[in-house]
Design a protein around this motif. Structure first.
Motif, PDB file in Angstrom:
ATOM      1  N   GLY A  52     -33.263  30.128  30.043  1.00 30.83           N
ATOM      2  CA  GLY A  52     -33.503  30.802  31.306  1.00 30.83           C
ATOM      3  C   GLY A  52     -34.954  31.175  31.487  1.00 30.83           C
ATOM      4  O   GLY A  52     -35.857  30.537  30.921  1.00 30.83           O
ATOM      5  N   ILE A  53     -35.188  32.222  32.240  1.00 28.79           N
ATOM      6  CA  ILE A  53     -36.556  32.575  32.603  1.00 28.79           C
ATOM      7  C   ILE A  53     -37.364  33.040  31.385  1.00 28.79           C
ATOM      8  O   ILE A  53     -38.585  32.860  31.337  1.00 28.79           O
ATOM      9  N   TYR A  54     -36.708  33.601  30.390  1.00 34.90           N
ATOM     10  CA  TYR A  54     -37.431  33.998  29.174  1.00 34.90           C
ATOM     11  C   TYR A  54     -38.099  32.790  28.528  1.00 34.90           C
ATOM     12  O   TYR A  54     -39.286  32.809  28.192  1.00 34.90           O
ATOM     13  N   GLU A  55     -37.333  31.724  28.358  1.00 33.21           N
ATOM     14  CA  GLU A  55     -37.869  30.514  27.726  1.00 33.21           C
ATOM     15  C   GLU A  55     -38.968  29.889  28.575  1.00 33.21           C
ATOM     16  O   GLU A  55     -39.962  29.362  28.051  1.00 33.21           O
ATOM     17  N   ALA A  56     -38.809  29.962  29.904  1.00 31.86           N
ATOM     18  CA  ALA A  56     -39.839  29.413  30.784  1.00 31.86           C
ATOM     19  C   ALA A  56     -41.127  30.231  30.715  1.00 31.86           C
ATOM     20  O   ALA A  56     -42.227  29.672  30.714  1.00 31.86           O
ATOM     21  N   LEU A  57     -40.996  31.555  30.640  1.00 32.48           N
ATOM     22  CA  LEU A  57     -42.176  32.426  30.570  1.00 32.48           C
ATOM     23  C   LEU A  57     -42.996  32.157  29.314  1.00 32.48           C
ATOM     24  O   LEU A  57     -44.232  32.178  29.352  1.00 32.48           O
ATOM     25  N   PHE A  58     -42.317  31.919  28.217  1.00 36.24           N
ATOM     26  CA  PHE A  58     -43.022  31.726  26.947  1.00 36.24           C
ATOM     27  C   PHE A  58     -43.196  30.246  26.602  1.00 36.24           C
ATOM     28  O   PHE A  58     -43.504  29.894  25.456  1.00 36.24           O
ATOM     29  N   GLU A  59     -43.003  29.397  27.610  1.00 34.61           N
ATOM     30  CA  GLU A  59     -43.288  27.965  27.517  1.00 34.61           C
ATOM     31  C   GLU A  59     -42.508  27.277  26.406  1.00 34.61           C
ATOM     32  O   GLU A  59     -42.963  26.300  25.823  1.00 34.61           O
ATOM     33  N   GLU A  60     -41.322  27.818  26.119  1.00 35.69           N
ATOM     34  CA  GLU A  60     -40.471  27.181  25.125  1.00 35.69           C
ATOM     35  C   GLU A  60     -39.709  26.002  25.739  1.00 35.69           C
ATOM     36  O   GLU A  60     -39.431  25.012  25.060  1.00 35.69           O
ATOM     37  N   ILE A  61     -39.383  26.137  27.020  1.00 38.69           N
ATOM     38  CA  ILE A  61     -38.620  25.128  27.751  1.00 38.69           C
ATOM     39  C   ILE A  61     -39.272  24.963  29.127  1.00 38.69           C
ATOM     40  O   ILE A  61     -39.598  25.960  29.770  1.00 38.69           O
ATOM     41  N   PRO A  62     -39.469  23.735  29.629  1.00 39.98           N
ATOM     42  CA  PRO A  62     -39.992  23.574  31.000  1.00 39.98           C
ATOM     43  C   PRO A  62     -39.060  24.253  32.005  1.00 39.98           C
ATOM     44  O   PRO A  62     -37.831  24.210  31.853  1.00 39.98           O
ATOM     45  N   SER A  63     -39.642  24.873  33.007  1.00 40.77           N
ATOM     46  CA  SER A  63     -38.831  25.618  33.977  1.00 40.77           C
ATOM     47  C   SER A  63     -37.805  24.732  34.669  1.00 40.77           C
ATOM     48  O   SER A  63     -36.704  25.186  35.007  1.00 40.77           O
ATOM     49  N   GLU A  64     -38.141  23.443  34.854  1.00 38.26           N
ATOM     50  CA  GLU A  64     -37.205  22.517  35.502  1.00 38.26           C
ATOM     51  C   GLU A  64     -35.886  22.426  34.726  1.00 38.26           C
ATOM     52  O   GLU A  64     -34.828  22.194  35.312  1.00 38.26           O
ATOM     53  N   ASN A  65     -35.968  22.588  33.402  1.00 37.05           N
ATOM     54  CA  ASN A  65     -34.780  22.476  32.552  1.00 37.05           C
ATOM     55  C   ASN A  65     -33.974  23.774  32.477  1.00 37.05           C
ATOM     56  O   ASN A  65     -32.926  23.812  31.824  1.00 37.05           O
ATOM     57  N   CYS A  66     -34.490  24.817  33.125  1.00 33.20           N
ATOM     58  CA  CYS A  66     -33.813  26.115  33.090  1.00 33.20           C
ATOM     59  C   CYS A  66     -33.029  26.400  34.371  1.00 33.20           C
ATOM     60  O   CYS A  66     -32.341  27.415  34.464  1.00 33.20           O
ATOM     61  N   VAL A  67     -33.135  25.507  35.344  1.00 32.14           N
ATOM     62  CA  VAL A  67     -32.471  25.719  36.630  1.00 32.14           C
ATOM     63  C   VAL A  67     -30.977  25.422  36.511  1.00 32.14           C
ATOM     64  O   VAL A  67     -30.575  24.399  35.957  1.00 32.14           O
ATOM     65  N   VAL A  68     -30.168  26.337  37.024  1.00 37.19           N
ATOM     66  CA  VAL A  68     -28.706  26.184  37.034  1.00 37.19           C
ATOM     67  C   VAL A  68     -28.250  26.189  38.493  1.00 37.19           C
ATOM     68  O   VAL A  68     -28.689  27.015  39.289  1.00 37.19           O
TER      69      VAL A  68
END
Length: 255
Positions: A58-74
């Motif tokens: 989710g947004i935590y992973e996107a904020l810390f660049e662990e996961i691209p934000s595109e991959n966090c969209v549900v």
């Protein structure tokens, strides 16, 4: 390109999340492409659209660049919106962001790849003026300020306005106040009308649409539904649909 709008008020219980979710759902039903970003560790916006954030990026992973934000969209197809969910991990983000380089712009960087995919990106903030909220304000084009129709809700507005001015001076000079939304209006009390009059006398950006106090509006999130699914013909749904129309009109006039 999406307009990024942050829903902000450091006071809790003013209808901030309800307004973000309801407006997102109202615009989705009008054919707008809407992404809801849940930046509140309580994850109320996430559960309100029927998404289970457990075991999801989710947004935590996107904020810390662990996961691209595109991959966090549900996708939340029943509500006609997409969401980047919050999770319990977000609770420590305020502290973890402190030593990070360009800490105030982490959300702006995360949302940048998504702007061409949507008409609107709504950010639901925690009830505070900490680093998560500052990130949202630095990333946004506009803010919407929900204000409960009670006297105590007015007291924090001056501090919020000061924070917005600081963000404009130091981080985001183009940040505008899109509107103030008056929520939980009870027509039976004189105080509610006094608050409406007071806010409108000080904020020219106050929306004409006032959101009524409604039991169904409070119940809807516990069922993982927006008011448009829970009580589509109720007065709260009609009010938020009218607010969506006013929002679209206001943005069109500004453009």
């Amino acid at each position: 390109m999406a307009r990024i709008v942050t829903f902000v008020n450091q006071k809790g219980g003013v209808g901030k999340t309800t307004t973000a979710v309801s407006l997102a759902a109202a615009l989705g039903r009008r054919g707008q492409r809407v992404l809801l970003v849940d930046l509140d560790p309580q994850a109320n916006a996430t559960s309100a659209v029927g998404v289970d954030a457990r075991d999801r990026d989710g947004i935590y992973e996107a904020l810390f660049e662990e996961i691209p934000s595109e991959n966090c969209v549900v996708s939340a197809p029943a509500e006609k919106v997409d969401i980047i969910p919050a999770s319990a991990s977000l609770a420590g983000a305020e502290v973890e962001l402190v030593p990070v380089m360009a800490r105030e712009r982490r959300l702006a960087n995360a949302l940048h790849p998504l702007r061409d995919r949507y008409d609107w990106i709504f950010v639901d903030c925690p009830p505070s003026l900490g680093l998560l909220t500052v990130n949202a304000l630095a990333a946004s084009d506009s803010v919407v300020i929900p204000v409960q129709c009670e006297y105590m809700a007015l007291e924090g507005l001056s501090r919020l306005v000061e924070t917005l001015d600081l963000v404009r001076r130091n981080l985001n000079p183009s940040l505008e106040t899109l509107g103030v939304v008056l929520t939980m209006y009870d027509s039976r009390t004189r105080l509610a009308q006094q608050v409406v009059d007071e806010v409108r006398s000080h904020f020219k950006q106050a929306f004409d649409t006032v959101i009524p106090r409604a039991v169904r509006l409070s119940e809807a999130p516990s069922h993982g539904q927006s008011i448009f699914r829970y009580e589509p013909n109720g007065r709260a749904a009609k009010a938020y649909d009218a607010l969506a129309a006013e929002l679209l009109s206001r943005v069109e006039v500004a453009a």
